[in-house]
Design an enzyme around this catalytic site. Structure first.
Site, PDB file in Angstrom:
ATOM      1  N   ASP A 113       0.845  -1.200   0.000  1.00  0.00           N
ATOM      2  CA  ASP A 113       0.000   0.000   0.000  1.00  0.00           C
ATOM      3  C   ASP A 113       0.886   1.258   0.000  1.00  0.00           C
ATOM      4  O   ASP A 113       2.109   1.179   0.069  1.00  0.00           O
ATOM      5  CB  ASP A 113      -0.983  -0.019   1.199  1.00  0.00           C
ATOM      6  CG  ASP A 113      -0.285   0.101   2.555  1.00  0.00           C
ATOM      7  OD1 ASP A 113       0.584   0.978   2.710  1.00  0.00           O
ATOM      8  OD2 ASP A 113      -0.608  -0.676   3.482  1.00  0.00           O
ATOM      9  N   HIS A 166       8.073  -5.845  -1.321  1.00  0.00           N
ATOM     10  CA  HIS A 166       7.144  -6.717  -2.052  1.00  0.00           C
ATOM     11  C   HIS A 166       6.397  -5.986  -3.165  1.00  0.00           C
ATOM     12  O   HIS A 166       5.343  -6.438  -3.604  1.00  0.00           O
ATOM     13  CB  HIS A 166       6.174  -7.388  -1.070  1.00  0.00           C
ATOM     14  CG  HIS A 166       6.873  -8.341  -0.135  1.00  0.00           C
ATOM     15  ND1 HIS A 166       6.360  -8.779   1.049  1.00  0.00           N
ATOM     16  CD2 HIS A 166       8.094  -8.942  -0.248  1.00  0.00           C
ATOM     17  CE1 HIS A 166       7.223  -9.604   1.648  1.00  0.00           C
ATOM     18  NE2 HIS A 166       8.280  -9.708   0.884  1.00  0.00           N
ATOM     19  N   CYS A 213       6.920  -8.036 -22.019  1.00  0.00           N
ATOM     20  CA  CYS A 213       8.114  -7.231 -22.324  1.00  0.00           C
ATOM     21  C   CYS A 213       8.632  -6.496 -21.082  1.00  0.00           C
ATOM     22  O   CYS A 213       9.710  -5.910 -21.105  1.00  0.00           O
ATOM     23  CB  CYS A 213       7.827  -6.242 -23.464  1.00  0.00           C
ATOM     24  SG  CYS A 213       6.732  -4.892 -22.983  1.00  0.00           S
ATOM     25  N   THR A 223       4.767  -7.063  11.679  1.00  0.00           N
ATOM     26  CA  THR A 223       5.033  -8.182  10.772  1.00  0.00           C
ATOM     27  C   THR A 223       5.160  -9.475  11.559  1.00  0.00           C
ATOM     28  O   THR A 223       5.712  -9.500  12.659  1.00  0.00           O
ATOM     29  CB  THR A 223       6.284  -7.938   9.890  1.00  0.00           C
ATOM     30  OG1 THR A 223       6.532  -9.125   9.112  1.00  0.00           O
ATOM     31  CG2 THR A 223       7.525  -7.586  10.690  1.00  0.00           C
TER      32      THR A 223
HETATM   33  P1  OAD Z   1       1.135 -10.949   8.447  1.00  0.00           P
HETATM   34  O1  OAD Z   1      -0.336 -10.930   8.176  1.00  0.00           O
HETATM   35  O2  OAD Z   1       1.857 -12.232   8.266  1.00  0.00           O
HETATM   36  O3  OAD Z   1       1.403 -10.460   9.943  1.00  0.00           O
HETATM   37  C1  OAD Z   1       0.784  -9.309  10.446  1.00  0.00           C
HETATM   38  C2  OAD Z   1       1.368  -9.019  11.812  1.00  0.00           C
HETATM   39  O4  OAD Z   1       0.842  -7.779  12.242  1.00  0.00           O
HETATM   40  C3  OAD Z   1       1.036 -10.056  12.891  1.00  0.00           C
HETATM   41  O5  OAD Z   1       2.215 -10.409  13.598  1.00  0.00           O
HETATM   42  C4  OAD Z   1       0.044  -9.320  13.791  1.00  0.00           C
HETATM   43  O6  OAD Z   1       0.159  -9.702  15.177  1.00  0.00           O
HETATM   44  C5  OAD Z   1       0.502  -7.892  13.612  1.00  0.00           C
HETATM   45  N1  OAD Z   1      -0.539  -6.890  13.867  1.00  0.00           N
HETATM   46  C6  OAD Z   1      -1.870  -6.981  13.740  1.00  0.00           C
HETATM   47  N2  OAD Z   1      -2.458  -5.809  14.051  1.00  0.00           N
HETATM   48  C7  OAD Z   1      -1.463  -4.939  14.382  1.00  0.00           C
HETATM   49  C8  OAD Z   1      -1.420  -3.571  14.784  1.00  0.00           C
HETATM   50  N3  OAD Z   1      -2.528  -2.861  14.911  1.00  0.00           N
HETATM   51  N4  OAD Z   1      -0.196  -3.014  15.036  1.00  0.00           N
HETATM   52  C9  OAD Z   1       0.945  -3.721  14.898  1.00  0.00           C
HETATM   53  N5  OAD Z   1       0.953  -5.032  14.518  1.00  0.00           N
HETATM   54  C10 OAD Z   1      -0.226  -5.632  14.261  1.00  0.00           C
HETATM   55  O7  OAD Z   1       1.775  -9.769   7.561  1.00  0.00           O
HETATM   56  P2  OAD Z   1       3.283  -9.571   7.103  1.00  0.00           P
HETATM   57  O8  OAD Z   1       4.219 -10.026   8.158  1.00  0.00           O
HETATM   58  O9  OAD Z   1       3.402  -8.190   6.601  1.00  0.00           O
HETATM   59  O10 OAD Z   1       3.791 -10.909   0.956  1.00  0.00           O
HETATM   60  O11 OAD Z   1       3.353 -10.570   5.895  1.00  0.00           O
HETATM   61  C11 OAD Z   1       4.527 -10.652   5.150  1.00  0.00           C
HETATM   62  C12 OAD Z   1       4.204 -10.940   3.713  1.00  0.00           C
HETATM   63  O12 OAD Z   1       3.371 -12.105   3.619  1.00  0.00           O
HETATM   64  C13 OAD Z   1       3.372  -9.871   3.033  1.00  0.00           C
HETATM   65  O13 OAD Z   1       4.151  -8.794   2.566  1.00  0.00           O
HETATM   66  C14 OAD Z   1       2.760 -10.618   1.908  1.00  0.00           C
HETATM   67  C15 OAD Z   1       2.303 -11.849   2.641  1.00  0.00           C
HETATM   68  O14 OAD Z   1       2.147 -12.987   1.895  1.00  0.00           O
HETATM   69  C16 OAD Z   1       3.519 -11.075  -0.324  1.00  0.00           C
HETATM   70  O15 OAD Z   1       2.394 -10.944  -0.765  1.00  0.00           O
HETATM   71  C17 OAD Z   1       4.725 -11.423  -1.127  1.00  0.00           C
END
Ligand code: OAD
Length: 250
Positions: A105, A120, A131, A195
């Site tokens: 985003d 990502h 292409c 994350t």
């Molecule tokens: P995830 O959905 O795996 O993890 C989200 C994290 O955010 C979890 O650890 C939650 O506890 C935490 N969380 C939830 N609400 C929150 C808040 N209000 N404040 C802080 N943390 C909070 O997402 P990512 O780790 O970003 O990749 O996932 C990594 C990648 O997996 C993404 O970029 C995407 C996905 O598949 C691709 O699409 C290549």
């Protein structure tokens, strides 16, 4: 404000001239953008990643994949940066804050931050699948068909225009990981926010910091594999913790 900044963190942050922030989907959760893996609300709880976010899915049904990304684009367009995004933009006026995000985003940018690396890719970028030419057409278009399918635009070369994001099994954008790694190694502090730390190679960045003796702070309401290794694990949501931290910097 309500949220207590963990002991010693404000001093640590105040003394850090260069900071790398690694953000993930939780960063945007309070803006209304669903995360990927949270039970109930996570995108991968409701959708099959293999059917929507892989090169094989694109080959099998490009209109289904494009329709899903159009839906995600309109969802993000309707969201606003939250107090956490805005706090990071304010921090950049006090220190050299580099944002390395896994998010596709544009909420960091809309809050006023410059993003060093979108590991990502970018939801609003697109390119030809044949292409490789950058293309337009990644703005939410006409309504998605009832079955969720929207045919992707065609490139001049005849190829199909695909989302400029990284799918499972694909390489990261050129130089993105390296830029993140260089920034981490250059930093006095690394902040990992929102994350799950389950996707490589992004999840390596905090490990690189820890192995180099650079302090790492995790901001996440839940535990992750990183939580026990970091210097500070702050169990709080991004939109609460980050404004409290920046306010404590004075
Ligand atoms: P995830 O959905 O795996 O993890 C989200 C994290 O955010 C979890 O650890 C939650 O506890 C935490 N969380 C939830 N609400 C929150 C808040 N209000 N404040 C802080 N943390 C909070 O997402 P990512 O780790 O970003 O990749 O996932 C990594 C990648 O997996 C993404 O970029 C995407 C996905 O598949 C691709 O699409 C290549």
């Amino acid at each position: 404000m309500g949220e207590q900044v963990p002991r010693g963190l404000a001093e640590l942050a105040r003394g850090s001239r260069t900071v790398t922030v690694l953000s993930g989907a939780g960063m945007s959760a309070e803006s209304g953008v669903p995360t990927f893996r949270d039970a109930q609300s996570g995108l991968w709880e409701r959708y099959d990643a293999a059917a929507l976010a892989t090169p094989e899915a694109w080959l099998a049904d490009a209109a289904l994949v494009w329709g899903w990304y159009q839906w995600r684009r309109s969802l993000v367009r309707a969201c606003e940066p939250n107090a956490g995004h805005r706090a990071l933009a304010r921090w950049a006026r006090l220190a050299d804050v580099r944002i390395v995000t896994q998010n596709v985003d544009d909420l960091h940018e809309r809050a006023g931050s410059a993003v060093l690396a979108h590991l990502h890719g970018d939801l609003f970028a697109s390119r030809c699948d044949t292409c490789g030419q950058e293309a337009h057409g990644a703005e939410p278009g006409p309504e998605v068909a009832q079955d969720g399918r929207t045919p992707p635009p065609r490139c001049e070369c005849g190829g199909l225009v695909r989302p400029g994001v990284v799918w499972f099994g694909e390489a990261l954008p050129p130089d993105a990981f390296e830029a993140g790694m260089r920034s981490v190694l250059d930093s006095h502090l690394v902040v990992v926010v929102g994350t799950s730390g389950l996707v490589q190679p992004a999840a390596l960045l905090p490990d690189i910091a820890l192995r180099s003796g650079i302090p790492v702070v995790e901001i996440n309401p839940g535990p992750t594999p990183l939580s026990t290794d970091v210097d500070v694990s702050w169990r709080a949501p991004a939109a609460v913790a980050l404004p409290a931290l920046i306010e404590a910097l004075g």
